[in-house]
Design an enzyme around this catalytic site. Structure first.
Site, PDB file in Angstrom:
ATOM      1  N   GLU A  51       0.832  -1.211   0.000  1.00 14.90           N
ATOM      2  CA  GLU A  51       0.000   0.000   0.000  1.00 14.90           C
ATOM      3  C   GLU A  51       0.865   1.260   0.000  1.00 14.90           C
ATOM      4  OE1 GLU A  51      -2.782  -0.077   3.232  1.00 14.90           O
ATOM      5  OE2 GLU A  51      -4.109  -1.525   2.246  1.00 14.90           O
ATOM      6  N   GLU A  96      -6.448  -7.200  -0.976  1.00 18.59           N
ATOM      7  CA  GLU A  96      -6.841  -6.991   0.432  1.00 18.59           C
ATOM      8  C   GLU A  96      -8.145  -6.202   0.471  1.00 18.59           C
ATOM      9  OE1 GLU A  96      -3.784  -5.483   3.125  1.00 18.59           O
ATOM     10  OE2 GLU A  96      -5.310  -4.259   4.140  1.00 18.59           O
TER      11      GLU A  96
END
Length: 316
Positions: free
Chosen positions: A156, A244
């Protein structure tokens, strides 16, 4: 895109790897050995430094057989406590050992497995680029014969980092993997905690096959605006992988939002996009699959499970 036939039908009595074989990317779609669209469904560990106990063959087998999972994501934090880039050599070896245990267990069970370079507080992937290059060089050499291994090179990206910096990082890491493994699927994170797939849509990485762009969402925070970005990127020809997601808010806590979660799953399945739920732990947060009181590492029953896990399982 339109030339990929969607035949993502599960065949009873086979494992995911037996069903699909070595995966590849065709247009904007993940496909199986025969070129048919595949949407993998799976779960992610929490940080391997903190919850390594869930990486075991019995747990993977249970989740495959009882929950219908096809892929497990091994989330190796890089800069948090005991992360790969901040711990000592013994800690790094421990993390590599847990990953190896997970890869072997997945291979034995016919599951796909994602080796996830889980940057978070080190929001710019270039911050620990040299360690990343060394890690993926070693890992891709070790697993070059494994058709079930997928590489996620930056979880991320966040903070003051934009797509050109992430793209430059990817342009260095991808060749390192390709030196050992010409065909493995490689997942590339996108800006703002892997939400801005639209930026990759207009400026894609070129020169490599079998790349996919990562989108993450938490259903109570990320709603129609982010779904629109996903549709824009996918319809524009970019292969997307949701490595995710959670059905609560972006902190991993708060109330579950089943209504928004269902909208997300409907969209993903209509586009044959893979999705992986966060997370395998008994941490005191909504996204954790197990209640704090649960100390089991396999053979879970309903009383062991959180609302997030129960929602995920009922979609089987």
């Amino acid at each position: 895109m339109g030339d990929v036939e969607n035949k993502n039908v599960k065949i009873a009595g086979t494992t995911p790897v037996e069903r699909y074989g070595a995966l590849s990317v065709k247009g904007n779609q993940l496909v199986d050995r025969n070129g048919n669209a595949v949407a993998l469904r799976g779960v992610s560990t929490h940080g391997l430094s903190w919850y390594p106990q869930y990486v075991n063959q019995e747990s993977f087998r249970f989740m495959r057989d009882e929950w219908g999972i096809e892929v497990v994501r091994l989330a190796m934090y890089t800069a948090e406590e005991n992360g790969y880039c901040v711990g000592d050599d013994d800690n790094r070896q421990m993390l590599k050992d847990v990953i190896h245990k997970g890869v072997l267990a997945a291979a034995d069970l016919g599951l796909y497995v994602i080796i996830d370079w889980h940057i978070l507080s080190d929001g710019n992937p270039n911050q620990n680029k040299e360690q990343s290059l060394a890690f993926f060089k070693e890992s891709s050499k070790r697993y070059q014969e494994y058709d079930n291994v997928i590489y996620e090179i930056c979880n991320e990206p966040n903070g003051d980092v934009d797509w050109p910096e992430i793209k430059a990082y990817a342009d260095e890491v991808i060749p390192v993997i390709r030196q050992n493994d010409e065909d493995a699927i490689i997942l590339v994170g996108t800006p703002t905690w892997s939400q801005e797939v639209d930026k990759a849509q207009v400026d894609p990485i070129t020169g490599y096959d079998n790349l996919m762009y990562v989108l993450h969402f938490y259903a109570d925070t990320h709603r129609e605006e982010l779904r629109s970005k996903l549709k824009l990127a996918h319809d524009g020809g970019r292969p997307i992988f949701v490595s995710e997601f959670g059905i609560c808010d972006a902190s991993g806590s708060g109330a579950v939002n089943v209504e928004e979660a269902d909208k997300w799953i409907e969209l993903l399945e209509s586009h044959s996009i893979s999705y992986i739920a966060w997370n395998l732990s008994n941490k005191e947060e909504t996204s954790a699959f197990f209640k704090v009181s649960c100390t089991k590492t396999t053979d879970y029953d309903c009383d062991d499970l959180s609302e997030s896990a129960k929602w995920f399982i009922q979609m089987k």
